[in-house]
Design a protein around this motif. Structure first.
Motif, PDB file in Angstrom:
ATOM      1  N   GLU A 204       0.879  -1.181  -0.437  1.00 16.78           N
ATOM      2  CA  GLU A 204      -0.396   0.135   0.250  1.00 16.78           C
ATOM      3  C   GLU A 204       0.792   1.061  -0.095  1.00 16.78           C
ATOM      4  OE1 GLU A 204      -0.470  -1.946   4.491  1.00 16.78           O
ATOM      5  OE2 GLU A 204       0.113  -2.605   1.682  1.00 16.78           O
ATOM      6  N   PHE A 205       2.283   1.176   0.442  1.00  9.56           N
ATOM      7  CA  PHE A 205       3.015   2.340   0.826  1.00  9.56           C
ATOM      8  C   PHE A 205       3.798   2.494  -0.973  1.00  9.56           C
ATOM      9  CE2 PHE A 205       7.273   3.992   1.130  1.00  9.56           C
ATOM     10  CZ  PHE A 205       7.203   5.038   2.369  1.00  9.56           C
ATOM     11  N   ARG A 210       3.451   5.757  -5.533  1.00  6.02           N
ATOM     12  CA  ARG A 210       3.204   6.077  -7.085  1.00  6.02           C
ATOM     13  C   ARG A 210       2.027   6.642  -8.178  1.00  6.02           C
ATOM     14  NH1 ARG A 210       6.435   5.943 -11.347  1.00  6.02           N
ATOM     15  NH2 ARG A 210       5.129   7.773 -11.093  1.00  6.02           N
ATOM     16  N   ALA A 211       1.343   6.272  -6.564  1.00  2.00           N
ATOM     17  CA  ALA A 211       0.402   7.470  -7.222  1.00  2.00           C
ATOM     18  C   ALA A 211       0.209   8.737  -7.244  1.00  2.00           C
ATOM     19  CB  ALA A 211      -1.596   7.032  -6.483  1.00  2.00           C
ATOM     20  N   LYS A 216       0.707  14.029  -9.840  1.00  4.40           N
ATOM     21  CA  LYS A 216       1.513  15.706  -9.537  1.00  4.40           C
ATOM     22  C   LYS A 216       2.948  15.710 -10.192  1.00  4.40           C
ATOM     23  CE  LYS A 216       0.240  16.336  -5.095  1.00  4.40           C
ATOM     24  NZ  LYS A 216      -0.808  17.547  -4.825  1.00  4.40           N
ATOM     25  N   ASP A 217       2.731  14.425 -11.236  1.00  8.75           N
ATOM     26  CA  ASP A 217       3.912  14.910 -12.457  1.00  8.75           C
ATOM     27  C   ASP A 217       5.704  15.421 -11.661  1.00  8.75           C
ATOM     28  OD1 ASP A 217       5.519  14.450 -14.589  1.00  8.75           O
ATOM     29  OD2 ASP A 217       5.082  16.913 -14.612  1.00  8.75           O
ATOM     30  N   ILE A 218       5.532  13.439 -10.386  1.00  9.48           N
ATOM     31  CA  ILE A 218       6.591  13.690  -9.059  1.00  9.48           C
ATOM     32  C   ILE A 218       7.312  12.566 -10.353  1.00  9.48           C
ATOM     33  CG2 ILE A 218       7.710  13.840  -7.130  1.00  9.48           C
ATOM     34  CD1 ILE A 218       5.010  15.261  -6.362  1.00  9.48           C
ATOM     35  N   LEU A 219       8.777  12.669 -10.327  1.00  8.08           N
ATOM     36  CA  LEU A 219       8.989  11.362 -10.742  1.00  8.08           C
ATOM     37  C   LEU A 219       9.578  10.489  -9.430  1.00  8.08           C
ATOM     38  CD1 LEU A 219      11.816  12.416 -13.100  1.00  8.08           C
ATOM     39  CD2 LEU A 219       9.624  11.902 -13.949  1.00  8.08           C
ATOM     40  N   LEU A 220       9.194   8.707  -9.247  1.00 11.42           N
ATOM     41  CA  LEU A 220       9.086   8.140  -8.618  1.00 11.42           C
ATOM     42  C   LEU A 220      10.673   7.313  -8.701  1.00 11.42           C
ATOM     43  CD1 LEU A 220       9.126   6.051  -5.977  1.00 11.42           C
ATOM     44  CD2 LEU A 220       7.926   4.903  -7.784  1.00 11.42           C
ATOM     45  N   ILE A 221      12.006   7.637  -7.978  1.00  9.28           N
ATOM     46  CA  ILE A 221      13.425   6.874  -7.692  1.00  9.28           C
ATOM     47  C   ILE A 221      13.704   5.351  -7.263  1.00  9.28           C
ATOM     48  CG2 ILE A 221      16.047   7.029  -8.170  1.00  9.28           C
ATOM     49  CD1 ILE A 221      14.942  10.312  -8.235  1.00  9.28           C
ATOM     50  N   HIS A 240       7.585  -6.896  -7.776  1.00  9.65           N
ATOM     51  CA  HIS A 240       6.807  -8.055  -7.216  1.00  9.65           C
ATOM     52  C   HIS A 240       5.583  -6.947  -6.773  1.00  9.65           C
ATOM     53  CE1 HIS A 240       9.183 -10.714  -5.213  1.00  9.65           C
ATOM     54  NE2 HIS A 240      10.647 -10.237  -5.518  1.00  9.65           N
ATOM     55  N   TYR A 241       5.688  -5.815  -7.041  1.00 14.19           N
ATOM     56  CA  TYR A 241       4.158  -4.919  -5.938  1.00 14.19           C
ATOM     57  C   TYR A 241       3.795  -4.207  -8.234  1.00 14.19           C
ATOM     58  CZ  TYR A 241       7.482  -4.415  -2.448  1.00 14.19           C
ATOM     59  OH  TYR A 241       7.831  -4.707  -1.249  1.00 14.19           O
ATOM     60  N   GLY A 242       3.997  -5.053  -9.025  1.00 17.55           N
ATOM     61  CA  GLY A 242       3.552  -4.604 -10.095  1.00 17.55           C
ATOM     62  C   GLY A 242       4.076  -2.668 -10.406  1.00 17.55           C
ATOM     63  N   VAL A 243       4.723  -1.589  -9.713  1.00 15.26           N
ATOM     64  CA  VAL A 243       5.255  -0.401  -9.275  1.00 15.26           C
ATOM     65  C   VAL A 243       6.203  -0.109  -9.825  1.00 15.26           C
ATOM     66  CG1 VAL A 243       5.229   1.714  -8.072  1.00 15.26           C
ATOM     67  CG2 VAL A 243       3.936  -0.035  -7.787  1.00 15.26           C
ATOM     68  N   LYS A 244       6.080   0.655 -11.305  1.00 15.33           N
ATOM     69  CA  LYS A 244       6.929   0.661 -12.069  1.00 15.33           C
ATOM     70  C   LYS A 244       7.672   2.620 -11.748  1.00 15.33           C
ATOM     71  CE  LYS A 244       8.842   1.321 -17.539  1.00 15.33           C
ATOM     72  NZ  LYS A 244       7.928   0.525 -18.741  1.00 15.33           N
ATOM     73  N   PRO A 245       9.054   2.636 -11.483  1.00 17.54           N
ATOM     74  CA  PRO A 245       9.643   3.090 -10.911  1.00 17.54           C
ATOM     75  C   PRO A 245       9.910   4.625 -12.386  1.00 17.54           C
ATOM     76  CG  PRO A 245      11.267   2.194 -11.679  1.00 17.54           C
ATOM     77  CD  PRO A 245      10.111   0.859 -11.675  1.00 17.54           C
TER      78      PRO A 245
END
Length: 404
Positions: A204-205, A210-211, A216-221, A240-245
């Motif tokens: 959930e974190f 990612r959401a 807000k057009d912030i980059l996830l590194i 594992h999370y399906g959360v692409k950076p």
């Protein structure tokens, strides 16, 4: 030359930035290391999660030898075939679009920070953007990487550091939300915190972060320097999370021993960030490391390393859980795949030193965690051997503590 002679020379000649154990390692084979006295050590540290293929892998070694005889270095003013092949394989495994090869994980972090800042500069037409990092994180020891490392102990002697960095609580989405402003250009975090104590991200974190970034057009590194390259049972832990950076950093097992790192990015970031003249490296991505990286990906596929990790990791977890249940001085196990930590009330530094006496290499994470990041080719028999040596070490340290 005797072992102590080597140590004495090293203490005179090398800058004392490490409190090294009194062991002079000479060679390795499989999942074992041998010192200059011929003593054998079962390795559950893998050079701090680097030597995923173990030691003495003939195919890997031959790939390096062939490239040494052919071409070592050209500079990035020219193309070379090994690094092009390595880039194709790395991007295929990650689903990312662009890659820049560096010499280390720290340099990958530096490049990622620069890319995020340039992306925001291109978008907004001005500088002055900020980064949100995590408490208890570790991203490296250069000034930029240190600036996003959430540990005051590492930072204080070198202040002032890079400005515009705020620290949220890992696995606490509200703490991240509270720090976001119009100046925020990136959120950087380890998918599994390593030095901070082996803490995997909660679903959930990381999904929530990612959401927020998408909104807000912030980059996830995502820093996958330690937890990437198959260590958790996926090629990269975020899978594992399906959360692409938007940007991902990788190193350590990327080259399985040669000094190489990389930062990856999506095409969207590449189109609006680093351009010719913005970033560079003399050695990064030279033919030698390109050959090494290419060989690593080939061997991961040929030897089905991911499948093997997913087979042996549950056995390691089971045996560690049994050990934790058995002794009051062990309080918890946590981790993913072959990146595991056990919390101890005994001094973990003393346990690590005692384990060496028993022929076991195991390292620490934070002040109270034993860290297990073995070569990814270990088998159940090696887990059994490790547990036997570790248990003997624990009991001896426990006895010594009681006598004090």
């Amino acid at each position: 030359m005797e072992k102590q002679e080597y140590i004495n020379i090293a203490e005179q000649e090398l800058l004392h930035t490490y409190n090294r154990f009194p062991v002079v390692l000479d060679h390795g084979k499989g999942v074992y290391l041998y010192d200059t006295d011929g003593k054998e050590y079962l390795d559950f540290a893998a050079g701090i999660a680097v030597c995923a293929l173990g030691y003495g892998n003939e195919e890997y070694g031959n790939s390096l030898k062939e490239q040494v005889d052919k071409l070592l270095h050209t500079s990035n003013l020219y193309y070379n075939t090994p690094v092009i092949e390595a880039a194709q394989k790395a991007l295929k495994s990650s689903g990312m679009d662009r890659i820049f090869f560096t010499n280390s994980g720290t340099e990958a972090i530096e490049g990622a920070i620069k890319a995020a800042k340039k992306y925001a500069y291109t978008r907004d037409g001005h500088a002055g953007h900020e980064v949100i990092a995590m408490e208890h994180s570790f991203h490296g020891r250069s000034i930029g990487a240190l600036s996003v490392t959430g540990n005051a102990h590492y930072q204080e002697p070198f202040e002032p550091l890079m400005p515009g960095v705020k620290f949220a609580k890992y696995n606490d989405l509200d703490s991240v939300k509270a720090l976001i402003t119009d100046k925020t250009c990136a959120i950087i975090m380890e998918t599994v915190q390593g030095e901070g104590g082996i803490y995997p991200a909660q679903s959930e974190f990381i999904e929530g972060v990612r959401a927020l970034c998408d909104e807000k057009d912030i980059l996830l590194i995502l820093d996958e320097v330690q937890c990437g390259m198959g260590r958790t049972g996926k090629m990269f832990a975020w899978q594992h999370y399906g959360v692409k950076p938007d940007i991902m950093c990788c190193a350590k097992a990327l080259g399985c021993g040669v000094p190489v790192g990389a930062f990856f990015m999506t095409q969207r970031v590449a189109d609006k960030s680093l351009a010719p003249g913005d970033h560079g490296t003399t050695y990064g991505g030279n033919p030698l490391v390109g050959a090494a990286v290419s060989a690593v990906f080939d061997l991961f596929e040929k030897n089905r390393i991911l499948e093997h990790v997913n087979t042996v990791a549950p056995y390691l977890e089971k045996k560690l859980d049994e050990l934790v249940a058995k002794y009051d001085f062990l309080t918890a196990r946590r981790g993913k795949g072959l990146m595991q930590g056990v919390v101890s009330t005994l001094p973990v530094g003393k346990i690590s030193a005692k384990a060496l006496e028993h022929g076991l290499i195991v390292i620490t994470a934070g002040s109270d965690v034993l860290r297990f990041v073995p070569p990814l080719v270990i088998e159940e028999k090696h887990v059994d051997e490790m547990i036997e040596k570790l248990e003997a070490s624990l009991l001896e340290v426990a006895k010594e503590q009681k006598q004090q």
